[in-house]
Design a protein around this motif. Structure first.
Motif, PDB file in Angstrom:
ATOM      1  N   ASP A 161       0.835  -1.205   0.000  1.00 14.42           N
ATOM      2  CA  ASP A 161       0.000   0.000   0.000  1.00 14.42           C
ATOM      3  C   ASP A 161       0.871   1.257   0.000  1.00 14.42           C
ATOM      4  O   ASP A 161       0.629   2.201  -0.756  1.00 14.42           O
ATOM      5  CB  ASP A 161      -0.920  -0.027   1.227  1.00 14.42           C
ATOM      6  N   THR A 162       1.899   1.259   0.853  1.00 12.77           N
ATOM      7  CA  THR A 162       2.811   2.415   0.889  1.00 12.77           C
ATOM      8  C   THR A 162       3.451   2.628  -0.473  1.00 12.77           C
ATOM      9  O   THR A 162       3.556   3.754  -0.961  1.00 12.77           O
ATOM     10  CB  THR A 162       3.911   2.189   1.948  1.00 12.77           C
ATOM     11  N   SER A 183       2.297   1.745  -3.305  1.00 14.84           N
ATOM     12  CA  SER A 183       1.278   2.173  -4.269  1.00 14.84           C
ATOM     13  C   SER A 183       1.018   3.678  -4.147  1.00 14.84           C
ATOM     14  O   SER A 183       1.037   4.425  -5.121  1.00 14.84           O
ATOM     15  CB  SER A 183       0.003   1.377  -4.025  1.00 14.84           C
ATOM     16  N   VAL A 184       0.813   4.114  -2.923  1.00 13.67           N
ATOM     17  CA  VAL A 184       0.456   5.502  -2.654  1.00 13.67           C
ATOM     18  C   VAL A 184       1.583   6.473  -3.028  1.00 13.67           C
ATOM     19  O   VAL A 184       1.354   7.606  -3.441  1.00 13.67           O
ATOM     20  CB  VAL A 184       0.088   5.605  -1.152  1.00 13.67           C
ATOM     21  N   GLY A 208       3.798   5.889  -5.366  1.00 14.91           N
ATOM     22  CA  GLY A 208       4.149   5.751  -6.777  1.00 14.91           C
ATOM     23  C   GLY A 208       5.265   4.755  -7.056  1.00 14.91           C
ATOM     24  O   GLY A 208       5.545   4.449  -8.219  1.00 14.91           O
TER      25      GLY A 208
END
Lengths: 705, 110
Positions: B85-86, B88-89, B91
């Motif tokens: 998630d990190t 993803s957020v 980039g």
């Protein structure tokens, strides 16, 4: 060959040091260590204070050796620092003499004004530890984001359609249905929505680090805590708001915000930041000392001869923007955001303050505004001024522009609002506003895109409230309804607030459509307020700066319940994009200069060719000649816009077209959905080519093709 | 931080165990970067990595850049939901192919 400057020359306790480089200011990673550089015009000495991340006590305080000061700049390199896990601040020693403007106090730990990441408010709304001696904690950043082939988009201003939004409000409501509500990451999730709406620029309300707990207080009635929610009070000018990042708790807000900008760019959407350089979060004599006050109060703030703070911002203090040092800080800051974050433009809050001299007097040629206008890094950035301040300086039409500056056109907002509610004496004014306000700008050779046209923005009523309230209802701000403007030029359509009366509801829907229709056919740069496209209400509150609740959060279920409004907005935006004649770079000349037989713009009323300019007129119409689009360089359709803000239906005779063309109906706000608007390109032919009935308080838009 | 690596045919399996942050980034960089040889396929098993800091993400990106420059490929497997998630957020995830298991990672590489 190895450089010798990667080796320490000095030591202090367990820390190895070397003379630093004064430039650039702030913190820079250098081989083997970290370079710290800070300036103060009046400090006698300086101490670097290092903390382990989130620790309450410093791990070391390193006094700058005398020989490390060059001019007024203290700089040093600390070697072998675990820089991802430290926070740093400074103590400054100097005179404490408020009458002379000096507030030095070495018991305070001061944040670096150039801090790229600021900790201390890592997660939105988590109550801070007020006992901590260092509240807003400078951290060391990685500025090595991989932008690949990204660059600011440089969309021509005449093609821009701006959407003003608050980062948290956009997705905080549960109905937003996103993984990390209220964050940069969540905006990224909502890009498909923005594309569907059709805007190509988001203007973000302040994203510089601010303290939502500044002046926080309970609402005496509900007990709910009121915050500095909007964030118009900067703590760190170089740092993105940690609480707006899902990864703020990990200190990765920089990467998260950059990832958002990069993805928006990939989708053809620019990013403008609303920047607040007129004051800081330190307030007046009774405010906190965070950074500037303790570093060099006399330099950073405009002070009265007795050492008190001038308050042109209405927020306690005023940044001394035309002091040469402060000017450089502002320039460094904007260059940093343009180059490091690929920001496309800036909207300057209360920008008239930036044109005042250190004693508060307005300057004819303010050096700061000139420097920004001619800066090579900012050369392609949009620079937009909110051309007034809280000290009474109102410069719409006269803001020192240097060929670059655009303005939030407050006169556009007021004229449209008055005309919309049926005020008389507005027709002449409206003709100017719809043309991009040449009366304000043409004489100074400023084009239509100088005018950022808006009817609503974060300050004031939302569009839905503009047609549902005569008066502001700000009681929940707990300031006895004294805050917020009284000049709303709004009309409730017959009942104050919510109603089930079908006639009033229909009229309100129509008035919203009238508003956006006028906005999207105006020359200049249109700006819409987040949520207006789905009829967002603030229950009549016209100054919701302190509410972290449904008053500000966008309720996404409105896009269903107000689907007609959304559809109308969307089609109006598509229509604007489809027609270059609506997006001219230069002002109309009101003559035919391409030999089409029609002037570029012509004026009409209930009679074709005869506009009623008289004082009591509430009706008027104009036609744009498609052959004059972009000064005759491109071919477009003809466009006719008829506006009847009278409470009775009127027959409008319409001008004849060149022989091979016919009028088609694009929009008629007086018709019931779905016949109120058509997808651009699918407009049906108008039955009677000589005229039509325009309903009471309605706008029609025709396309000649 | 424990780093094991094993090369079978043209795939190098790297097994990281421990936090990837500023403290361990340099070690990983020194041990892992030399494995990025021309045309090499790298499978990075992150099942035993509980936490990755900003510096940690940068080591991964550095590795990605080096591997791509040498026409190699890299696949990450076993990322925890939080790390994924990190990434993803922020980039970082956009640069990487990820799979849940070593087996599916190998399939992605071949």
């Amino acid at each position: 060959m190895e450089r010798i400057d990667i080796h320490p020359t000095h030591a202090y306790k367990d820390f190895k040091l070397r003379r630093g480089r004064p430039f650039p200011f702030g913190v820079t990673l250098v081989p083997g260590g970290v370079n710290f550089s800070i300036f103060s015009s009046h400090a006698k000495s300086c101490t670097l204070v290092l903390f382990r991340k989130r620790a309450s006590e410093p791990m070391i305080e390193i006094p700058f050796p005398d020989e490390f000061r060059i001019g007024n700049v203290f700089s040093l390199i600390v070697f072998d620092l675990d820089y991802e896990n430290v926070e740093y601040g400074y103590r400054m020693d100097g005179p404490f003499n408020p009458k002379a403007g000096h507030w030095f106090d070495n018991s305070k730990i001061l944040m670096d004004p150039y801090a790229k990441i600021v900790g201390g408010r890592d997660v939105w709304g988590v109550t801070p530890d007020w006992n901590n001696v260092y509240q807003h904690r400078a951290r060391i950043a990685f500025d090595d984001f991989d932008w690949e082939n990204d660059r600011p988009l440089e969309i021509p201003p005449e093609d821009q359609i701006i959407y003003e939004m608050h980062v948290r409000s956009f997705t905080r409501h549960p109905s937003a249905n996103v993984k990390h509500p209220g964050t940069f990451a969540a905006i990224r999730e909502k890009i498909p929505y923005l594309k569907e709406l059709g805007i190509n620029c988001v203007e973000l309300m302040p994203v510089y680090e601010f303290d939502e707990f500044e002046n926080n207080r309970p609402n005496p009635v509900t007990g709910e805590r009121l915050l500095n929610y909007w964030g118009y009070s900067t703590v760190g000018f170089f740092a993105p708001k940690a609480g707006y990042a899902a990864t703020g708790k990990l200190g990765m807000q920089m990467d998260e915000f950059k990832a958002l900008v990069k993805t928006l760019h990939r989708n053809g959407i620019e990013v403008i930041l609303d920047v607040v350089f007129n004051h800081t979060a330190e307030g007046n004599e009774y405010g906190n000392t965070i950074s500037f006050r303790g570093l060099d109060n006399q330099t950073y703030y405009m002070l009265t001869p007795d050492g008190y703070y001038f308050n042109f911002s209405g927020c306690g203090n005023t940044l001394n923007c035309n002091n040469p040092i402060v000017r450089s800080v502002v320039l460094d800051c904007l260059r940093y955001w343009a180059s490091e974050y690929h920001i496309d433009g800036f909207r300057f809050d209360l920008a008239s303050i930036l044109g005042r001299d250190p004693w508060g007097a307005p300057l004819a040629n303010p050096p700061l505004l000139e420097i920004l206008a001619f800066d090579p890094i900012l050369a392609k950035c949009k620079l937009i001024a909110e051309a007034w301040d809280a000290g009474g300086l109102y410069q719409v039409g006269s803001f020192p522009a240097f060929g670059r500056w655009a303005e939030w056109n407050g006169r556009y907002r007021d004229a449209i609002r008055k005309f919309l509610k049926g005020e008389i004496g507005m027709v002449g004014d409206m003709a100017q506003r719809l043309q991009g306000s040449p009366d304000l700008y043409a004489s100074a050779a400023r084009g239509p895109t100088t005018s950022v046209n808006f009817i609503t923005c974060h300050d004031g009523f939302t569009l839905a409230d503009l047609v549902a309230y005569n008066e502001k209802h700000n009681e929940s701000n707990c300031e006895n309804n004294q805050d917020g403007t009284n000049d709303n030029y709004s009309w409730n359509c017959g009942w104050e607030g919510p109603t089930d009366e079908p006639g009033i509801k229909t009229l309100r829907q129509r008035q919203m459509k009238n508003a956006v229709a006028m906005l999207m056919v105006s020359q200049g740069v249109p700006m819409i307020l987040m949520g207006d496209e789905m009829g967002r209400t603030q229950n009549g509150n016209n100054n919701t700066y302190c509410h972290d609740n449904e008053l500000n959060w966008l309720d996404w279920t409105l896009s269903k319940s107000n689907a007609d409004i959304f559809r109308f907005f969307k089609h109006c935006i598509t229509f604007r994009k489809a027609h270059p004649v609506l997006r001219n770079k230069h002002h109309f000349r009101n003559v035919d200069y391409v030999g089409s037989g029609y002037a570029d713009i012509t004026w009409h009323g209930t009679q074709a060719w005869n506009a009623d300019w008289s004082h009591f007129s509430r009706i008027f119409a104009f036609m744009l000649c498609g052959k004059h689009a972009k000064e005759g360089t491109v071919q477009d359709n003809y466009i006719y816009v008829g506006m009847n803000m009278h409470w009775e239906t009127h027959w409008f005779n319409i001008p004849g077209l060149p022989e091979e063309m016919k009028w088609h109906v694009f929009a008629n706000t007086g018709a019931n959905p779905p016949e109120d608007i058509w997808q651009s390109g699918t407009e049906p032919v108008l039955e009677n080519q000589y005229g039509l009935l325009v309903g009471e308080r309605s706008v029609i838009i025709l396309v000649g093709k | 931080m424990k780093i094991n690596n094993l090369t079978i045919e043209e795939v190098t399996l790297i097994d990281l165990a421990g936090n990837v942050d500023a403290n361990t980034a340099l070690t990983i960089q020194e041990k892992v970067l030399p494995l990025a040889q021309t045309g090499r396929k790298i499978l990075m098993d992150m099942t035993k990595v509980p936490y990755m800091s900003s510096a940690g993400l940068r080591v991964l990106l550095l590795l990605y850049r080096q591997v791509s420059a040498k026409d190699g490929r890299i696949v990450l497997v076993g990322l925890s939901e939080e790390i994924q998630d990190t990434m993803s957020v922020t980039g970082f995830l956009d640069f990487f192919t990820t799979r849940e298991t070593i087996q599916s990672g190998l399939e992605a590489l071949n």
